[in-house]
Write a protein that holds these residues in place. Structure first.
Motif, PDB file in Angstrom:
ATOM      1  N   SER A  52      -4.312   2.179  -3.758  1.00 51.06           N
ATOM      2  CA  SER A  52      -5.560   1.426  -3.741  1.00 51.06           C
ATOM      3  C   SER A  52      -6.542   1.997  -4.752  1.00 51.06           C
ATOM      4  CB  SER A  52      -6.165   1.456  -2.342  1.00 51.06           C
ATOM      5  OG  SER A  52      -6.464   2.790  -1.973  1.00 51.06           O
ATOM      6  N   GLY A  56      -7.056   5.944  -1.309  1.00 50.53           N
ATOM      7  CA  GLY A  56      -6.900   6.209   0.110  1.00 50.53           C
ATOM      8  C   GLY A  56      -5.706   5.551   0.769  1.00 50.53           C
ATOM      9  N   ASN A  57      -5.144   4.572   0.103  1.00 51.09           N
ATOM     10  CA  ASN A  57      -3.991   3.862   0.666  1.00 51.09           C
ATOM     11  C   ASN A  57      -2.866   3.802  -0.352  1.00 51.09           C
ATOM     12  OD1 ASN A  57      -4.978   2.772   3.361  1.00 51.09           O
ATOM     13  ND2 ASN A  57      -6.589   2.079   1.976  1.00 51.09           N
ATOM     14  N   THR A  58      -1.666   4.121   0.116  1.00 53.86           N
ATOM     15  CA  THR A  58      -0.488   4.067  -0.741  1.00 53.86           C
ATOM     16  C   THR A  58       0.614   3.286  -0.040  1.00 53.86           C
ATOM     17  OG1 THR A  58       0.311   6.187   0.124  1.00 53.86           O
ATOM     18  CG2 THR A  58      -0.991   6.243  -1.911  1.00 53.86           C
ATOM     19  N   TYR A  59       1.514   2.766  -0.845  1.00 54.34           N
ATOM     20  CA  TYR A  59       2.619   1.966  -0.313  1.00 54.34           C
ATOM     21  C   TYR A  59       3.820   2.169  -1.220  1.00 54.34           C
ATOM     22  CZ  TYR A  59       5.107  -2.075   1.563  1.00 54.34           C
ATOM     23  OH  TYR A  59       6.033  -2.889   2.151  1.00 54.34           O
ATOM     24  N   TYR A 103      -5.195  -6.109  -1.636  1.00 57.34           N
ATOM     25  CA  TYR A 103      -4.186  -6.125  -0.587  1.00 57.34           C
ATOM     26  C   TYR A 103      -2.855  -5.784  -1.258  1.00 57.34           C
ATOM     27  CZ  TYR A 103      -3.864 -10.865  -2.526  1.00 57.34           C
ATOM     28  OH  TYR A 103      -3.782 -11.938  -3.369  1.00 57.34           O
ATOM     29  N   ILE A 104      -1.862  -5.441  -0.445  1.00 61.52           N
ATOM     30  CA  ILE A 104      -0.596  -4.955  -0.992  1.00 61.52           C
ATOM     31  C   ILE A 104       0.129  -6.083  -1.719  1.00 61.52           C
ATOM     32  CG2 ILE A 104       1.678  -4.042  -0.425  1.00 61.52           C
ATOM     33  CD1 ILE A 104       0.345  -2.608   1.945  1.00 61.52           C
TER      34      ILE A 104
END
Length: 123
Positions: A52, A56-59, A103-104
């Protein structure tokens, strides 16, 4: 506009590690989510990882989960891909990409792309 330049690819033995970097130009880098994709010869480009805008956000794709780590340094306008426990099937050209959506997204519909860096893993 965001321009992306990847570096850090090379030849490594199976089980080894590499860290890819993607340097971005443009003052809006921190407002984009960033992703890494790869394309092996004769195969379609595939999603590897995404982070992100804040970091803070990973995928991750299932194939790299637990082995690869995506991170970013917004002060340096750079995103990284740490690749550990490399396998011959990780051999591909790796691309970083920028995306304004929060968003992902795993498809290749990112707005900005680098030129790619070759990663070759020998067995």
């Amino acid at each position: 506009q965001v321009q992306l330049v990847e570096s850090g690819g090379g030849l490594v033995q199976a089980g080894g590690s590499l860290r890819l970097s993607c340097a971005a130009s443009g003052r809006t880098f921190s407002s984009y989510a960033m992703g890494w994709f790869r394309q092996a010869p004769g195969k379609e480009r595939e999603f590897v990882a995404r982070i992100s805008w804040s970091g803070g956000n990973t995928y991750y794709a299932d194939s790299v989960k637990g082995r690869f780590t995506i991170s970013r340094d917004n002060a340096k306008n750079t995103v990284y891909l740490q690749m550990n426990s490399l396998k011959p099937e990780d051999t591909a050209v790796y691309y970083c990409a920028g995306d304004s959506r929060n968003y992902i997204v795993t498809g290749s519909t990112y707005a900005y792309w680098g030129q790619g860096t070759q990663v070759t893993v020998s067995s």
